[in-house]
Design a protein around this motif. Structure first.
Motif, PDB file in Angstrom:
ATOM      1  N   ALA A   1       6.037  -1.968  33.764  1.00  0.00           N
ATOM      2  CA  ALA A   1       6.315  -3.128  34.620  1.00  0.00           C
ATOM      3  C   ALA A   1       7.241  -2.742  35.762  1.00  0.00           C
ATOM      4  CB  ALA A   1       6.938  -4.244  33.779  1.00  0.00           C
ATOM      5  N   THR A   2       8.230  -1.903  35.467  1.00  0.00           N
ATOM      6  CA  THR A   2       9.167  -1.448  36.494  1.00  0.00           C
ATOM      7  C   THR A   2       8.451  -0.649  37.575  1.00  0.00           C
ATOM      8  OG1 THR A   2      10.931  -1.360  34.829  1.00  0.00           O
ATOM      9  CG2 THR A   2      11.311  -0.182  36.897  1.00  0.00           C
ATOM     10  N   VAL A   3       7.521   0.188  37.158  1.00  0.00           N
ATOM     11  CA  VAL A   3       6.736   0.972  38.128  1.00  0.00           C
ATOM     12  C   VAL A   3       5.931   0.043  39.035  1.00  0.00           C
ATOM     13  CG1 VAL A   3       4.797   2.580  38.370  1.00  0.00           C
ATOM     14  CG2 VAL A   3       6.603   3.046  36.705  1.00  0.00           C
ATOM     15  N   ARG A   4       5.299  -0.971  38.459  1.00  0.00           N
ATOM     16  CA  ARG A   4       4.510  -1.899  39.273  1.00  0.00           C
ATOM     17  C   ARG A   4       5.387  -2.644  40.276  1.00  0.00           C
ATOM     18  NH1 ARG A   4       1.456  -2.378  34.367  1.00  0.00           N
ATOM     19  NH2 ARG A   4       2.778  -4.039  33.551  1.00  0.00           N
ATOM     20  N   ILE A   5       6.568  -3.030  39.849  1.00  0.00           N
ATOM     21  CA  ILE A   5       7.491  -3.713  40.763  1.00  0.00           C
ATOM     22  C   ILE A   5       7.920  -2.767  41.870  1.00  0.00           C
ATOM     23  CG2 ILE A   5       9.790  -4.744  40.951  1.00  0.00           C
ATOM     24  CD1 ILE A   5       9.359  -5.838  38.085  1.00  0.00           C
TER      25      ILE A   5
ATOM     26  N   ILE B   1      14.357 -10.030  43.048  1.00  0.00           N
ATOM     27  CA  ILE B   1      13.893  -9.785  41.688  1.00  0.00           C
ATOM     28  C   ILE B   1      14.747 -10.578  40.688  1.00  0.00           C
ATOM     29  CG2 ILE B   1      13.673  -8.044  39.876  1.00  0.00           C
ATOM     30  CD1 ILE B   1      12.990  -6.035  42.042  1.00  0.00           C
ATOM     31  N   THR B   2      14.070 -11.285  39.801  1.00  0.00           N
ATOM     32  CA  THR B   2      14.736 -12.073  38.756  1.00  0.00           C
ATOM     33  C   THR B   2      14.155 -11.683  37.398  1.00  0.00           C
ATOM     34  OG1 THR B   2      13.105 -13.863  38.835  1.00  0.00           O
ATOM     35  CG2 THR B   2      14.978 -14.001  40.365  1.00  0.00           C
ATOM     36  N   ALA B   3      14.692 -12.287  36.364  1.00  0.00           N
ATOM     37  CA  ALA B   3      14.132 -12.063  35.031  1.00  0.00           C
ATOM     38  C   ALA B   3      12.676 -12.504  34.978  1.00  0.00           C
ATOM     39  CB  ALA B   3      14.950 -12.814  33.986  1.00  0.00           C
ATOM     40  N   ASP B   4      12.347 -13.590  35.687  1.00  0.00           N
ATOM     41  CA  ASP B   4      10.958 -14.050  35.724  1.00  0.00           C
ATOM     42  C   ASP B   4      10.055 -13.019  36.387  1.00  0.00           C
ATOM     43  OD1 ASP B   4      11.506 -16.404  34.422  1.00  0.00           O
ATOM     44  OD2 ASP B   4      11.725 -17.586  36.265  1.00  0.00           O
ATOM     45  N   THR B   5      10.579 -12.314  37.391  1.00  0.00           N
ATOM     46  CA  THR B   5       9.790 -11.274  38.050  1.00  0.00           C
ATOM     47  C   THR B   5       9.373 -10.211  37.048  1.00  0.00           C
ATOM     48  OG1 THR B   5      11.089 -11.604  40.076  1.00  0.00           O
ATOM     49  CG2 THR B   5       9.743  -9.600  39.942  1.00  0.00           C
ATOM     50  N   ILE B   6      10.315  -9.794  36.232  1.00  0.00           N
ATOM     51  CA  ILE B   6      10.009  -8.776  35.218  1.00  0.00           C
ATOM     52  C   ILE B   6       9.007  -9.320  34.211  1.00  0.00           C
ATOM     53  CG2 ILE B   6      10.989  -7.356  33.373  1.00  0.00           C
ATOM     54  CD1 ILE B   6      13.594  -7.306  35.014  1.00  0.00           C
ATOM     55  N   SER B   7       9.219 -10.540  33.742  1.00  0.00           N
ATOM     56  CA  SER B   7       8.290 -11.141  32.779  1.00  0.00           C
ATOM     57  C   SER B   7       6.874 -11.195  33.334  1.00  0.00           C
ATOM     58  CB  SER B   7       8.748 -12.551  32.411  1.00  0.00           C
ATOM     59  OG  SER B   7       9.965 -12.526  31.693  1.00  0.00           O
ATOM     60  N   ASP B   8       6.761 -11.492  34.625  1.00  0.00           N
ATOM     61  CA  ASP B   8       5.451 -11.623  35.254  1.00  0.00           C
ATOM     62  C   ASP B   8       4.723 -10.293  35.399  1.00  0.00           C
ATOM     63  OD1 ASP B   8       5.847 -14.326  35.472  1.00  0.00           O
ATOM     64  OD2 ASP B   8       6.463 -14.269  37.581  1.00  0.00           O
TER      65      ASP B   8
END
Length: 247
Positions: A146-150, A164-171
Motif C-alpha cells: 500500500a505504501t508503494v502504491r501511495i 495523507i491520512t489514515a483513511d488514505t492508507i486504508s483505501d
C-alpha cells in the motif's frame, strides 16, 4: 435453523484458523488429515455466518510465511484450496455469497491465481455474505505494498503527501471497501495475530478459543459471538452503555 438470541451480531468477523496439525497429531493422524477436516469446519462456518446475518467473514487461509512449511504440506494445502473452489464455488454462488481474495498475487504460479480470479469474478455481483479469503497474505507485506502504491501516486503528482491520512492508507490496502473486523477469533489456544490484519484490527475485539480449528462448529461460533456481544466497545471514548448495565 433457529437463530440464537445474541444481543449484537458483528458486521465483520475474521478468523485465524489454527490447530489443524495439532488436531491430527493428537489423534495419531497425518497432518494432511487435520487440514482436510479443517475444510469441513470452513464449510460449516461459512454456512453459519450467513444464517446469523454476518455480512463479512474473513478467513486466514494461507499466510505468506506458510511457504516455509515442508513442500509436501504446502502441496496438500494448495490441493485443498483447489478442491474447495472447484467443488464448492457453485454452491457458494447459489447461496449468493461473494468471494474476495486478499494477499500478494503477483508471485502466484500455476493454476492457483486463475482459480482465485474465477471465484471472484463468478460471485462479484452477489449481495449476501462476503467471504474474504486471505491467501498468500501477510499484513506487513500488505502495508508495504500500500505504501508503494501511495508513493507512486505522489511521484506521479496525483497525490499531495501532506494530505495523507489514515483513511488514505486504508483505501490502498487489500481490504479497501471492506469494514474493519469487529471481532477476530483465533482457535487452538494461541493468543497472537501472527501478521494478520494488523492495521484493520486497531479496534477489533479478540476471542481466543482453546479448541483446534477442525473442531470449530456453529456452537463454538455462537459462543464467540456471545462473548463479543458482552464486550463494551468504546473506541477510545467513554462507554455508551447505561451505568446500570455496566455495574
Amino acid at each position: 435453523m433457529l437463530t440464537p438470541d445474541i444481543a449484537i451480531i458483528p458486521e465483520h468477523v475474521a478468523i485465524i484458523m489454527d490447530g489443524n496439525g495439532r488436531w491430527a497429531n493428537k489423534r495419531g493422524l497425518a497432518r494432511t488429515m487435520g487440514h482436510s477436516k479443517g475444510v469441513e469446519a470452513v464449510k460449516e462456518t461459512v454456512r453459519a455466518a450467513g444464517e446469523l446475518g454476518i455480512r463479512y467473514l474473513t478467513l486466514f487461509a494461507f499466510s505468506s510465511e506458510n511457504w516455509n512449511r515442508p513442500e509436501a504440506e504446502v502441496s496438500d494445502l494448495l490441493g485443498l484450496l483447489r478442491r474447495f473452489i472447484r467443488r464448492d464455488l457453485a454452491e457458494l454462488h447459489r447461496e449468493n455469497v461473494r468471494i474476495k481474495v486478499i494477499g500478494e498475487r503477483d508471485k502466484l504460479r500455476g493454476d492457483i491465481l486463475p482459480l482465485l480470479l474465477e471465484a471472484e469474478e463468478t460471485t462479484r455481483n452477489n449481495t449476501s455474505l462476503t467471504l474474504v479469503i486471505a491467501f498468500n497474505y501477510g499484513s506487513r507485506d500488505e502495508i508495504a505494498r500500500a505504501t508503494v502504491r501511495i508513493a507512486q501516486k505522489i511521484n506521479a503528482g496525483l497525490m499531495d503527501p501532506s494530505a495523507i491520512t489514515a483513511d488514505t492508507i486504508s483505501d490502498h490496502l487489500d481490504t479497501a471497501g471492506i469494514p474493519d473486523p469487529d471481532l477476530i477469533i483465533r482457535t487452538s489456544g494461541e493468543e497472537r495475530l501472527s501478521n494478520f490484519l494488523l492495521w484493520q484490527a486497531a479496534y477489533s475485539e479478540f476471542v481466543f478459543l482453546p479448541d483446534y480449528w477442525p473442531d470449530f462448529n456453529r456452537d463454538l461460533f455462537i459462543e464467540a459471538l456471545k462473548i463479543y456481544a458482552s464486550r463494551d466497545r468504546r473506541f477510545g471514548g467513554l462507554s455508551a452503555r447505561p451505568a446500570a448495565v455496566m455495574g
